[in-house]
Design an enzyme around this catalytic site. Structure first.
Site, short mmCIF file in Angstrom:
data_model
loop_
_atom_site.label_atom_id
_atom_site.label_comp_id
_atom_site.label_asym_id
_atom_site.label_seq_id
_atom_site.Cartn_x
_atom_site.Cartn_y
_atom_site.Cartn_z
N ASP A 106 -4.03 12.41 13.89
CA ASP A 106 -4.43 11.01 13.99
C ASP A 106 -3.22 10.09 13.81
O ASP A 106 -3.33 8.87 13.98
CB ASP A 106 -5.53 10.67 12.99
CG ASP A 106 -5.14 10.91 11.54
OD1 ASP A 106 -4.02 11.39 11.29
OD2 ASP A 106 -5.97 10.63 10.65
N SER A 107 -2.05 10.67 13.53
CA SER A 107 -0.81 9.91 13.53
C SER A 107 -0.52 9.33 14.92
O SER A 107 0.33 8.45 15.06
CB SER A 107 0.37 10.78 13.08
OG SER A 107 0.35 12.04 13.74
N ASP A 122 -7.16 16.65 14.48
CA ASP A 122 -7.48 15.84 13.30
C ASP A 122 -8.82 15.16 13.49
O ASP A 122 -9.14 14.68 14.59
CB ASP A 122 -6.41 14.76 13.11
CG ASP A 122 -5.56 14.99 11.88
OD1 ASP A 122 -5.99 15.72 10.98
OD2 ASP A 122 -4.45 14.43 11.82
N LYS A 153 -8.67 19.63 11.33
CA LYS A 153 -8.10 19.29 10.02
C LYS A 153 -8.82 18.05 9.51
O LYS A 153 -9.08 17.12 10.26
CB LYS A 153 -6.61 19.01 10.11
CG LYS A 153 -5.97 18.66 8.75
CD LYS A 153 -4.47 18.51 8.86
CE LYS A 153 -4.05 17.17 9.44
NZ LYS A 153 -4.41 16.02 8.55
N GLU A 191 -8.98 15.29 5.99
CA GLU A 191 -8.22 14.80 4.83
C GLU A 191 -9.09 14.68 3.59
O GLU A 191 -10.29 14.43 3.67
CB GLU A 191 -7.62 13.43 5.15
CG GLU A 191 -6.46 13.46 6.11
CD GLU A 191 -5.78 12.10 6.20
OE1 GLU A 191 -6.03 11.22 5.34
OE2 GLU A 191 -5.00 11.92 7.14
N GLU A 234 0.98 16.98 1.43
CA GLU A 234 1.83 15.90 1.93
C GLU A 234 2.39 15.05 0.80
O GLU A 234 1.64 14.57 -0.07
CB GLU A 234 1.06 15.01 2.91
CG GLU A 234 1.92 13.88 3.47
CD GLU A 234 1.30 13.15 4.66
OE1 GLU A 234 1.92 12.19 5.14
OE2 GLU A 234 0.20 13.55 5.10
#
Length: 357
Positions: free
Chosen positions: A84-85, A123, A153, A155, A223
């Site tokens: 999602d970056s 993501d 993935k 978070e 992270e």
């Protein structure tokens, strides 16, 4: 009984057909699918587990489109993360929050067409899995079915995120967890701040990683945490840890494609370049130089030259074209066509004479 009698001799084709009707005979593959375009087969979870057991580092890089996916494929990267970056490095937002599921699916599909070897991980964007486990599973099904991903993935380590991870795994879908600095939670964290710098925060990182493992995640991203915290989490877990700004003691590493290549200055980078990111190239400088040279050559008329003007007309066709234009009353256009043909012939003569010498 007739069916117990010795069968007559059958052809090889019939034997194959018969064997495929017998459920206990193993097949090379359970489900059909597209044949990989490269000799290398898709990286599997089992292969990653074997690398982890042998202590071999796992490489992860983000990709967002077909070209970047092809680059990862050629380089032999283990996992391709459609992160999602993309919200920041592709769409130009300050955070990862604005990107939608539909936008992520576009990126996923493009990457799936380009990366034939790496395990593909998508993501889950903000707002697509927090409401309920059914919402989470529905989103993940879309990412796999419509996006072409192999795994996802998510978070965070709050109870609701742990529950979502467990539900997704129970639905038969592979999950990577993500703890430490979780960019989707920057409003709670107070910005892009490292985590695990004091005792309580460090313990929380380790405990959250363990909870994600118990939920069934096959790996956890750590992270922006201190190296001792990452080392402790890696030691405590039975699954690989993937570090980003977490030091050298993780089972593998991940970097953002644009960051490691030094590609650009998007809004976040303009404010703070990640301290943990090593730039392995300065591709942005190369791009800037190339664009500046292109602009200069267009302005001074040196591009396109003869070598980049490949399509020709023979002299008879040029004359015929000239005559037809005059018949149409386009005398100025006819003169322009003739002058262009003469100019190109003149420009090409030195090259021809040079090659003959």
């Amino acid at each position: 009984m007739a069916f117990l009698t010795k069968p007559s001799k059958i052809s090889p084709l019939a034997r194959v057909c018969l064997s495929r009707c017998m459920s206990h005979v193993p097949e090379n593959t359970v489900y059909g699918g597209p044949t990989p375009q490269t000799a290398d087969r898709r990286v599997t979870l089992n292969q990653l587990k074997q690398k982890y057991k042998k202590g071999e580092p796992i490489t992860v890089v983000t990709a967002y489109d077909y070209p970047s996916a092809v680059h990862l494929d050629i380089a032999g990267i283990d996992i391709c993360l459609v992160g999602d970056s993309a919200s920041m490095v592709v769409h130009g937002h300050d955070t990862t929050l604005p990107i939608s599921l539909e936008e992520m699916l576009v990126h996923c599909r493009a990457v799936a067409r380009g990366a034939k070897r790496p395990l593909l991980v998508g993501d889950l964007p903000f707002g697509t899995y927090e409401t309920s486990t059914s919402q989470a599973v529905d989103t993940v099904v879309k990412v796999l079915r419509e996006g072409g991903m192999d795994a996802i993935k998510l978070e965070g380590g709050s109870p609701s995120r742990i529950t979502a991870a467990k539900a997704i795994v129970e639905a038969g879908i592979a999950v990577i967890g993500h703890v430490g600095l979780t960019p989707q939670a920057i409003s709670v964290l107070g910005g892009f701040r490292p985590q695990g710098k004091n005792v309580s925060s460090a313990i929380k990182v380790v405990e959250t990683a363990m909870a994600l493992q118990e939920a069934g995640c096959f790996s956890v991203v750590l992270e922006c945490v201190p190296a001792p915290v990452a080392a402790a989490a890696t030691s405590a877990l039975r699954i690989p840890t993937i570090g980003i700004g977490a030091g050298p003691f993780c089972s593998g590493q991940v970097l953002v494609y644009h960051d490691l290549l030094g590609m650009l200055q998007h809004p976040h980078h303009a404010k703070v370049t990640p301290k943990f990111c090593k730039q392995y190239a300065c591709v942005g400088d190369v791009i800037k130089k190339a664009l500046s040279e292109y602009k200069e050559e267009v302005n001074n008329g040196s591009f396109p030259g003869p070598s980049h003007t490949p399509y020709k007309m023979n002299p008879d066709d040029v004359n015929g074209f000239f005559n037809e234009l005059e018949k149409l009353g386009l005398n100025k256009a006819a003169s322009a066509a003739t002058a262009a043909a003469e100019k190109m012939n003149t420009a090409q003569r030195p090259d021809t004479e040079t090659s003959q010498k």
